[in-house]
Scaffold this active site. Sequence first.
Site, PDB file in Angstrom:
ATOM      1  N   SER A 155     -17.030   1.425  -3.733  1.00 45.05           N
ATOM      2  CA  SER A 155     -16.623   2.511  -2.844  1.00 45.05           C
ATOM      3  C   SER A 155     -16.031   1.959  -1.556  1.00 45.05           C
ATOM      4  O   SER A 155     -16.686   1.235  -0.808  1.00 45.05           O
ATOM      5  CB  SER A 155     -17.822   3.398  -2.510  1.00 45.05           C
ATOM      6  OG  SER A 155     -17.451   4.266  -1.457  1.00 45.05           O
ATOM      7  N   MET A 209     -14.181  13.003   2.552  1.00 45.16           N
ATOM      8  CA  MET A 209     -15.123  13.978   3.139  1.00 45.16           C
ATOM      9  C   MET A 209     -14.444  14.733   4.272  1.00 45.16           C
ATOM     10  O   MET A 209     -13.684  14.152   5.048  1.00 45.16           O
ATOM     11  CB  MET A 209     -16.347  13.257   3.699  1.00 45.16           C
ATOM     12  CG  MET A 209     -17.070  12.419   2.669  1.00 45.16           C
ATOM     13  SD  MET A 209     -18.573  11.745   3.349  1.00 45.16           S
ATOM     14  CE  MET A 209     -18.849  10.387   2.201  1.00 45.16           C
ATOM     15  N   MET A 266     -15.334  15.360  -1.518  1.00 42.66           N
ATOM     16  CA  MET A 266     -16.485  16.087  -0.964  1.00 42.66           C
ATOM     17  C   MET A 266     -15.911  17.000   0.124  1.00 42.66           C
ATOM     18  O   MET A 266     -15.991  16.723   1.327  1.00 42.66           O
ATOM     19  CB  MET A 266     -17.511  15.100  -0.421  1.00 42.66           C
ATOM     20  CG  MET A 266     -18.278  14.405  -1.550  1.00 42.66           C
ATOM     21  SD  MET A 266     -19.049  12.864  -1.043  1.00 42.66           S
ATOM     22  CE  MET A 266     -17.659  11.751  -1.184  1.00 42.66           C
ATOM     23  N   HIS A 323     -13.470   3.452  -5.881  1.00 48.60           N
ATOM     24  CA  HIS A 323     -13.979   4.779  -5.557  1.00 48.60           C
ATOM     25  C   HIS A 323     -13.532   5.197  -4.165  1.00 48.60           C
ATOM     26  O   HIS A 323     -13.760   4.472  -3.191  1.00 48.60           O
ATOM     27  CB  HIS A 323     -15.508   4.745  -5.652  1.00 48.60           C
ATOM     28  CG  HIS A 323     -16.169   6.076  -5.614  1.00 48.60           C
ATOM     29  ND1 HIS A 323     -16.140   6.966  -6.668  1.00 48.60           N
ATOM     30  CD2 HIS A 323     -16.884   6.686  -4.640  1.00 48.60           C
ATOM     31  CE1 HIS A 323     -16.817   8.060  -6.343  1.00 48.60           C
ATOM     32  NE2 HIS A 323     -17.284   7.916  -5.104  1.00 48.60           N
ATOM     33  N   ASP A 356     -23.510   8.000  -8.690  1.00 43.35           N
ATOM     34  CA  ASP A 356     -23.044   7.697  -7.328  1.00 43.35           C
ATOM     35  C   ASP A 356     -24.184   7.845  -6.325  1.00 43.35           C
ATOM     36  O   ASP A 356     -24.689   8.950  -6.114  1.00 43.35           O
ATOM     37  CB  ASP A 356     -21.901   8.663  -6.981  1.00 43.35           C
ATOM     38  CG  ASP A 356     -21.238   8.337  -5.649  1.00 43.35           C
ATOM     39  OD1 ASP A 356     -21.648   7.367  -4.994  1.00 43.35           O
ATOM     40  OD2 ASP A 356     -20.304   9.079  -5.273  1.00 43.35           O
ATOM     41  N   MET A 399     -24.499  12.738  -8.510  1.00 46.76           N
ATOM     42  CA  MET A 399     -24.878  12.196  -7.199  1.00 46.76           C
ATOM     43  C   MET A 399     -26.380  11.917  -7.179  1.00 46.76           C
ATOM     44  O   MET A 399     -27.184  12.811  -7.435  1.00 46.76           O
ATOM     45  CB  MET A 399     -24.558  13.192  -6.078  1.00 46.76           C
ATOM     46  CG  MET A 399     -23.090  13.479  -5.849  1.00 46.76           C
ATOM     47  SD  MET A 399     -22.156  12.116  -5.159  1.00 46.76           S
ATOM     48  CE  MET A 399     -23.004  11.798  -3.626  1.00 46.76           C
ATOM     49  N   HIS A 455     -13.139  10.962  -5.147  1.00 49.49           N
ATOM     50  CA  HIS A 455     -14.305  11.857  -5.130  1.00 49.49           C
ATOM     51  C   HIS A 455     -14.163  12.774  -3.922  1.00 49.49           C
ATOM     52  O   HIS A 455     -14.377  12.348  -2.792  1.00 49.49           O
ATOM     53  CB  HIS A 455     -15.570  10.973  -5.050  1.00 49.49           C
ATOM     54  CG  HIS A 455     -16.846  11.729  -4.922  1.00 49.49           C
ATOM     55  ND1 HIS A 455     -18.025  11.107  -4.530  1.00 49.49           N
ATOM     56  CD2 HIS A 455     -17.156  13.028  -5.135  1.00 49.49           C
ATOM     57  CE1 HIS A 455     -18.994  12.000  -4.508  1.00 49.49           C
ATOM     58  NE2 HIS A 455     -18.505  13.177  -4.857  1.00 49.49           N
ATOM     59  N   ASP A 507     -13.978   7.961  -1.402  1.00 47.16           N
ATOM     60  CA  ASP A 507     -14.831   9.064  -0.939  1.00 47.16           C
ATOM     61  C   ASP A 507     -14.114   9.861   0.146  1.00 47.16           C
ATOM     62  O   ASP A 507     -13.994   9.409   1.285  1.00 47.16           O
ATOM     63  CB  ASP A 507     -16.142   8.512  -0.382  1.00 47.16           C
ATOM     64  CG  ASP A 507     -17.096   8.070  -1.477  1.00 47.16           C
ATOM     65  OD1 ASP A 507     -17.355   8.880  -2.391  1.00 47.16           O
ATOM     66  OD2 ASP A 507     -17.586   6.927  -1.417  1.00 47.16           O
TER      67      ASP A 507
HETATM   68  C1  DX5 Z   1     -21.817   9.192  -0.646  1.00 50.83           C
HETATM   69  C2  DX5 Z   1     -20.646   8.658  -1.412  1.00 50.83           C
HETATM   70  C3  DX5 Z   1     -20.920   7.414  -2.158  1.00 50.83           C
HETATM   71  C4  DX5 Z   1     -21.315   6.227  -1.312  1.00 50.83           C
HETATM   72  C5  DX5 Z   1     -22.039   5.248  -2.186  1.00 50.83           C
HETATM   73  O1  DX5 Z   1     -21.511  10.446  -0.147  1.00 50.83           O
HETATM   74  O2  DX5 Z   1     -20.215   9.614  -2.362  1.00 50.83           O
HETATM   75  O3  DX5 Z   1     -19.828   7.080  -2.998  1.00 50.83           O
HETATM   76  O4  DX5 Z   1     -20.218   5.591  -0.718  1.00 50.83           O
HETATM   77  O5  DX5 Z   1     -22.556   4.215  -1.400  1.00 50.83           O
HETATM   78  P1  DX5 Z   1     -23.848   3.398  -1.881  1.00 50.83           P
HETATM   79  O6  DX5 Z   1     -23.506   2.752  -3.189  1.00 50.83           O
HETATM   80  O7  DX5 Z   1     -24.093   2.431  -0.773  1.00 50.83           O
HETATM   81  O8  DX5 Z   1     -24.970   4.396  -2.031  1.00 50.83           O
HETATM   82 ZN    ZN Z   2     -18.672   9.006  -3.955  1.00 47.54          ZN
END
Ligand code: DX5
Ligand code: ZN
Length: 216
Positions: free
Chosen positions: A7, A36, A67, A32, A175, A137, A65, A34
Amino acid sequence: MLIVSPSLLSANCSKLGAEIEAVAQAGADWLHLDVMDGTFAPNITFGPPVIACLPKPAGLQFDAHLMVQNPERIIDSFLGLGTLDWLTVHAESTTHLQRLLQLIRDAGCHPGVSLNPSTPPEMIEWVLDDVDLVLVMTVNPGFSGQKFLPSVAPKIERIKNWIVKRGLKTLIEVDGGVSPKNARSLMDAGMDACVAGSAVYGQKDYQAAIKALKDV
Ligand code: DX5
Ligand code: ZN
């Protein structure tokens, strides 16, 4: 073989390009991303303008991903990038989930659906045939480096059973807090791909970190 998706949230943001090349060299399968929005998740990360600037090494698939609340408002700007292989939205984030998943497929991306830890798997039972990926998740969305929630693990098994029973090829990605310590039991439950924030970008040697996940 476990698919490893480091990620970018855990990478050194002052040198994103180099960080991407480094995990590709180290054997990562996917990257990955992320995204947000500060509403669906209590953090704000990056969006299409940043993703558009990222280098895409040969063989590395982009695994986005979202969010984001009501992702249908901005989905076109992600689909228009043309670099995303997998595009996952949250079941909790939109009213017309099936329509959105179909839109993603029609645009040539693999559609994925994600579930927060507290969301029952039944929420995606009727869209399972519309996705290529289920992102389970095992932390609450927002931050990397959070503690893995073991109570969510049975959800993976439940979803895997549906996939097998229906003869689907849908992958399960896990995840949140995945590490070489819990990866074996998650694979036994049905995990095909893992997101690795801290477990890769949080380590000094990316190659050893990816190998440690793949060797469990
Ligand atoms: C959290 C993200 C994850 C996060 C994972 O909201 O969706 O992808 O970056 O990080 P680790 O592997 O450190 O839990
Ligand atoms: Zn994620």
